[in-house]
Design a protein around this motif. Structure first.
Motif, PDB file in Angstrom:
ATOM      1  N   LYS A  58     -26.657 -43.726  22.081  1.00 50.15           N
ATOM      2  CA  LYS A  58     -27.768 -44.681  22.254  1.00 50.15           C
ATOM      3  C   LYS A  58     -28.714 -44.172  23.334  1.00 50.15           C
ATOM      4  CE  LYS A  58     -25.812 -49.154  21.091  1.00 50.15           C
ATOM      5  NZ  LYS A  58     -25.137 -50.341  21.590  1.00 50.15           N
ATOM      6  N   THR A  59     -28.126 -43.720  24.425  1.00 52.14           N
ATOM      7  CA  THR A  59     -28.929 -43.255  25.554  1.00 52.14           C
ATOM      8  C   THR A  59     -29.757 -42.039  25.160  1.00 52.14           C
ATOM      9  OG1 THR A  59     -27.217 -44.045  27.036  1.00 52.14           O
ATOM     10  CG2 THR A  59     -28.772 -42.439  27.939  1.00 52.14           C
ATOM     11  N   VAL A  60     -29.122 -41.079  24.494  1.00 52.30           N
ATOM     12  CA  VAL A  60     -29.838 -39.842  24.141  1.00 52.30           C
ATOM     13  C   VAL A  60     -30.896 -40.130  23.076  1.00 52.30           C
ATOM     14  CG1 VAL A  60     -29.586 -37.508  23.215  1.00 52.30           C
ATOM     15  CG2 VAL A  60     -27.844 -38.434  24.765  1.00 52.30           C
ATOM     16  N   ALA A  61     -30.520 -40.882  22.053  1.00 52.99           N
ATOM     17  CA  ALA A  61     -31.467 -41.160  20.965  1.00 52.99           C
ATOM     18  C   ALA A  61     -32.647 -41.977  21.475  1.00 52.99           C
ATOM     19  CB  ALA A  61     -30.767 -41.889  19.823  1.00 52.99           C
ATOM     20  N   GLY A  62     -32.395 -42.854  22.453  1.00 49.53           N
ATOM     21  CA  GLY A  62     -33.482 -43.656  23.018  1.00 49.53           C
ATOM     22  C   GLY A  62     -34.594 -42.777  23.574  1.00 49.53           C
ATOM     23  N   ALA A  63     -34.213 -41.629  24.119  1.00 55.35           N
ATOM     24  CA  ALA A  63     -35.202 -40.725  24.720  1.00 55.35           C
ATOM     25  C   ALA A  63     -35.979 -39.926  23.673  1.00 55.35           C
ATOM     26  CB  ALA A  63     -34.504 -39.776  25.696  1.00 55.35           C
ATOM     27  N   PHE A  64     -35.465 -39.866  22.454  1.00 59.65           N
ATOM     28  CA  PHE A  64     -36.117 -39.022  21.435  1.00 59.65           C
ATOM     29  C   PHE A  64     -36.477 -39.802  20.167  1.00 59.65           C
ATOM     30  CE2 PHE A  64     -33.820 -36.060  24.130  1.00 59.65           C
ATOM     31  CZ  PHE A  64     -34.762 -35.059  24.327  1.00 59.65           C
ATOM     32  N   LYS A  65     -36.416 -41.124  20.247  1.00 55.79           N
ATOM     33  CA  LYS A  65     -36.530 -41.905  19.006  1.00 55.79           C
ATOM     34  C   LYS A  65     -37.890 -41.797  18.335  1.00 55.79           C
ATOM     35  CE  LYS A  65     -37.166 -46.315  21.429  1.00 55.79           C
ATOM     36  NZ  LYS A  65     -38.589 -46.550  21.260  1.00 55.79           N
ATOM     37  N   ASP A  66     -38.918 -41.399  19.094  1.00 55.20           N
ATOM     38  CA  ASP A  66     -40.247 -41.328  18.486  1.00 55.20           C
ATOM     39  C   ASP A  66     -40.554 -39.954  17.895  1.00 55.20           C
ATOM     40  OD1 ASP A  66     -40.752 -43.982  19.158  1.00 55.20           O
ATOM     41  OD2 ASP A  66     -41.361 -43.407  21.195  1.00 55.20           O
ATOM     42  N   ASN A  67     -39.602 -39.043  17.964  1.00 56.31           N
ATOM     43  CA  ASN A  67     -39.829 -37.688  17.436  1.00 56.31           C
ATOM     44  C   ASN A  67     -39.019 -37.492  16.146  1.00 56.31           C
ATOM     45  OD1 ASN A  67     -39.960 -34.954  16.873  1.00 56.31           O
ATOM     46  ND2 ASN A  67     -39.854 -34.344  19.033  1.00 56.31           N
ATOM     47  N   PRO A  68     -39.693 -37.539  14.996  1.00 55.80           N
ATOM     48  CA  PRO A  68     -38.953 -37.484  13.725  1.00 55.80           C
ATOM     49  C   PRO A  68     -38.388 -36.100  13.400  1.00 55.80           C
ATOM     50  CG  PRO A  68     -41.310 -37.546  13.298  1.00 55.80           C
ATOM     51  CD  PRO A  68     -41.140 -37.709  14.776  1.00 55.80           C
ATOM     52  N   TYR A  69     -38.752 -35.087  14.189  1.00 52.62           N
ATOM     53  CA  TYR A  69     -38.284 -33.728  13.886  1.00 52.62           C
ATOM     54  C   TYR A  69     -37.087 -33.323  14.742  1.00 52.62           C
ATOM     55  CZ  TYR A  69     -42.728 -34.033  11.595  1.00 52.62           C
ATOM     56  OH  TYR A  69     -43.763 -34.478  10.814  1.00 52.62           O
ATOM     57  N   VAL A  70     -36.562 -34.290  15.494  1.00 49.16           N
ATOM     58  CA  VAL A  70     -35.297 -34.059  16.182  1.00 49.16           C
ATOM     59  C   VAL A  70     -34.172 -34.340  15.193  1.00 49.16           C
ATOM     60  CG1 VAL A  70     -33.753 -35.031  17.947  1.00 49.16           C
ATOM     61  CG2 VAL A  70     -36.143 -34.567  18.499  1.00 49.16           C
ATOM     62  N   ILE A  71     -33.126 -33.549  15.250  1.00 53.39           N
ATOM     63  CA  ILE A  71     -31.914 -33.830  14.477  1.00 53.39           C
ATOM     64  C   ILE A  71     -30.790 -34.043  15.489  1.00 53.39           C
ATOM     65  CG2 ILE A  71     -30.248 -32.937  12.801  1.00 53.39           C
ATOM     66  CD1 ILE A  71     -32.534 -31.208  11.627  1.00 53.39           C
ATOM     67  N   PHE A  72     -30.151 -35.192  15.416  1.00 54.00           N
ATOM     68  CA  PHE A  72     -29.055 -35.472  16.334  1.00 54.00           C
ATOM     69  C   PHE A  72     -27.761 -34.908  15.754  1.00 54.00           C
ATOM     70  CE2 PHE A  72     -32.079 -39.085  16.945  1.00 54.00           C
ATOM     71  CZ  PHE A  72     -32.492 -38.758  18.226  1.00 54.00           C
ATOM     72  N   ASP A  73     -27.151 -33.979  16.471  1.00 53.40           N
ATOM     73  CA  ASP A  73     -25.926 -33.297  16.019  1.00 53.40           C
ATOM     74  C   ASP A  73     -24.795 -33.897  16.861  1.00 53.40           C
ATOM     75  OD1 ASP A  73     -23.844 -31.415  15.651  1.00 53.40           O
ATOM     76  OD2 ASP A  73     -25.228 -29.729  15.553  1.00 53.40           O
ATOM     77  N   THR A  74     -23.935 -34.691  16.239  1.00 54.80           N
ATOM     78  CA  THR A  74     -23.046 -35.566  17.015  1.00 54.80           C
ATOM     79  C   THR A  74     -22.175 -34.831  18.033  1.00 54.80           C
ATOM     80  OG1 THR A  74     -21.337 -35.489  15.292  1.00 54.80           O
ATOM     81  CG2 THR A  74     -22.959 -37.292  15.185  1.00 54.80           C
ATOM     82  N   ASN A  75     -21.588 -33.684  17.643  1.00 51.14           N
ATOM     83  CA  ASN A  75     -20.755 -32.905  18.553  1.00 51.14           C
ATOM     84  C   ASN A  75     -20.348 -31.615  17.892  1.00 51.14           C
ATOM     85  OD1 ASN A  75     -18.480 -32.855  20.952  1.00 51.14           O
ATOM     86  ND2 ASN A  75     -19.949 -34.529  21.157  1.00 51.14           N
ATOM     87  N   ASN A  76     -20.354 -30.530  18.673  1.00 46.51           N
ATOM     88  CA  ASN A  76     -19.940 -29.256  18.113  1.00 46.51           C
ATOM     89  C   ASN A  76     -18.423 -29.201  17.921  1.00 46.51           C
ATOM     90  OD1 ASN A  76     -20.546 -26.321  17.511  1.00 46.51           O
ATOM     91  ND2 ASN A  76     -18.997 -26.109  19.109  1.00 46.51           N
ATOM     92  N   GLU A  77     -17.999 -29.002  16.677  1.00 43.14           N
ATOM     93  CA  GLU A  77     -16.636 -28.577  16.356  1.00 43.14           C
ATOM     94  C   GLU A  77     -15.504 -29.402  16.975  1.00 43.14           C
ATOM     95  OE1 GLU A  77     -16.352 -24.307  16.909  1.00 43.14           O
ATOM     96  OE2 GLU A  77     -17.861 -23.932  15.361  1.00 43.14           O
ATOM     97  N   PHE A  78     -15.341 -30.603  16.495  1.00 40.98           N
ATOM     98  CA  PHE A  78     -14.134 -31.376  16.838  1.00 40.98           C
ATOM     99  C   PHE A  78     -12.913 -30.554  16.400  1.00 40.98           C
ATOM    100  CE2 PHE A  78     -17.416 -34.623  16.001  1.00 40.98           C
ATOM    101  CZ  PHE A  78     -17.245 -35.495  17.053  1.00 40.98           C
ATOM    102  N   HIS A  79     -11.835 -30.664  17.099  1.00 41.34           N
ATOM    103  CA  HIS A  79     -10.609 -29.967  16.654  1.00 41.34           C
ATOM    104  C   HIS A  79      -9.375 -30.588  17.299  1.00 41.34           C
ATOM    105  CE1 HIS A  79      -9.850 -27.749  20.454  1.00 41.34           C
ATOM    106  NE2 HIS A  79     -11.159 -27.841  20.583  1.00 41.34           N
ATOM    107  N   ASP A  80      -8.231 -30.401  16.639  1.00 45.91           N
ATOM    108  CA  ASP A  80      -6.948 -30.891  17.145  1.00 45.91           C
ATOM    109  C   ASP A  80      -7.019 -32.361  17.555  1.00 45.91           C
ATOM    110  OD1 ASP A  80      -5.252 -28.326  17.172  1.00 45.91           O
ATOM    111  OD2 ASP A  80      -7.127 -27.713  18.142  1.00 45.91           O
TER     112      ASP A  80
END
Ligand SMILES: *[C@@H]1O[C@H](CO)[C@@H](O)[C@H](O)[C@H]1NC(C)=O
Ligand SMILES: *[C@@H]1O[C@H](CO)[C@@H](O)[C@H](O)[C@H]1NC(C)=O
Ligand SMILES: *[C@@H]1O[C@H](CO)[C@@H](O)[C@H](O)[C@H]1NC(C)=O
Ligand SMILES: *[C@@H]1O[C@H](CO)[C@@H](O)[C@H](O)[C@H]1NC(C)=O
Ligand SMILES: CC(=O)N[C@H]1CO[C@H](CO)[C@@H](O)[C@@H]1O
Length: 344
Positions: free
Chosen positions: A145-167
């Motif tokens: 929520k915090t991160v997206a709030g800062a970029f919500k007006d830019n439609p060319y941002v892609i939010f990538d939830t997290n690199n490589e969950f594992h174990d």
């Protein structure tokens, strides 16, 4: 925005007519590009010092890639540097300022005439925060929520939830992705793609087979994610060395890339999902070169489900790292950037 509508329409049209895939090219890759490293370096040093432990991409190298036809840049950051105190805490202003500058440098190139330029904000965190497995969906949702709030007006941002969950338990990985989606949409960021990643290092080759600590595979858990904006990208990674880790410059065979994607491609088709090959690479040698071209040909052939591919990696501090395409003397630059260019 236009593109988004177009994409959704194209996907619906394709899925409706279903397999067998069209030999004719519907459109070239929507997202063709590069992973940009630097902001996530020094990943055990918190918060770390800019210029000593970590750095930001050299913005003029973005122009070099753009001149080669690439349009998508995955900016690898660390959660602990962007939101330092706790996941529910607030943004670090200096790190955010650098991230915003980098993102806007890329996305502001977008126009109806020149096409669209995307920046992924990608926490290189492997499902961990300060080294501990993230197990609170509420906290993870709050972070997004915090991160997206800062970029919500830019439609060319892609939010990538997290690199490589594992174990981790497969069910938890899916729940964390859902919490991220819900958090992002809750603050009004409705027009951005969200790249979700799976367990087992989000490997394409093990998408349907590798089990989490609860015995569940990505194929069994990730397909139930929901998004009111219907803009989920299933991000998978694929390396072509023996153990698929991307640590050797030797590729198994000239066909290994395609072979390793096939089951994931089928899953995307069966479940009517969109995929993004978010990391891939091979060494600078004829076997790898043939394997990479064959894999990108597969991605292109199935472009009704695969929407792009992002090379691992560029960044100012890679030096002579075997996969570096940092302009223009990264060891892989002159071999692989022309190949990427052909597919975009
Ligand atoms: C940034 O990249 C440009 C173009 O590739 C290069 O000329 C310049 O030396 C780089 N700057 C740094 C600080 O690496
Ligand atoms: C990052 O911020 C520092 C100041 O804190 C500035 O000197 C530098 O140019 C910024 N880099 C980018 C890529 O925005
Ligand atoms: C969840 O994570 C926290 C912080 O890392 C840890 O203290 C706690 O033991 C974990 N709880 C479970 C149920 O794994
Ligand atoms: C959706 O959830 C059900 C029930 O948990 C599960 O059996 C099924 O495998 C899931 N489907 C996908 C595609 O994730
Ligand atoms: C496959 C690969 O090269 N992975 C590397 C990605 O970058 C991080 C640091 O940014 C390394 O720790 C990984 O080994």
């Amino acid at each position: 925005m236009q593109l988004i509508t177009l994409l959704t329409t194209a996907l619906v049209a394709c899925v409706a007519t279903a397999a067998p895939p069209h030999q004719k090219r519907m459109n070239k890759m929507v997202f063709a590009g590069i992973n940009e490293s630097g902001p996530e370096f020094g990943e055990t040093t918190f918060p770390g010092v800019l210029g000593a432990d970590f750095t930001w991409p050299n913005l003029s190298t973005i122009d070099t890639f753009v001149s080669q036809g690439l349009n998508t840049f995955r900016i690898n950051i660390l959660m602990e540097r962007l939101v330092p105190d706790q996941m529910t805490g607030s943004l670090d202003e200096a790190y955010l300022a650098n991230l915003t500058d980098t993102v806007e440098y890329i996305t502001s190139k977008s126009s109806d005439k020149s096409g669209f330029y995307y920046a992924l904000i990608a926490p290189h965190n492997f499902g961990r925060y300060y080294g501990e497995v993230i197990n609170s969906t509420d906290d993870f949702g709050a972070f997004w929520k915090t991160v997206a709030g800062a970029f919500k007006d830019n439609p060319y941002v892609i939010f990538d939830t997290n690199n490589e969950f594992h174990d981790m338990p497969g069910a938890l990985v899916a729940e964390l992705n859902q919490a991220a989606i819900d958090g992002i949409r809750a603050v009004g960021a409705a027009s951005q793609y969200i790249a979700v990643e799976g367990n087992a290092y989000t490997g394409a080759w093990t998408w349907t087979t590798a089990q989490g600590t609860d015995g569940k595979t990505n194929a069994e858990t990730m397909g139930n994610l929901t998004d009111p904006s219907n803009m989920i990208l299933y991000e998978m990674h694929q390396y072509l060395d023996e153990d698929g880790s991307g640590t050797s410059e030797t590729c198994v065979s000239e066909k290994i890339g395609r072979e390793r994607l096939e089951a994931a491609t089928q899953w995307l088709l069966d479940n009517q999902k969109i995929g993004l090959l978010g990391e891939y690479a091979g060494g600078v040698n004829p076997t790898c070169q043939a394997a990479i071209e064959d894999m990108l040909t597969h991605v292109d052939r199935y472009n009704m489900v695969w929407k792009g591919a992002l090379w691992w990696a560029a960044g100012p501090w890679w030096a002579d790292y075997m996969f570096s395409v940092e302009p223009t003397d990264g060891p892989a630059y002159s071999t692989y950037v022309p190949i990427m260019k052909r597919f975009h």
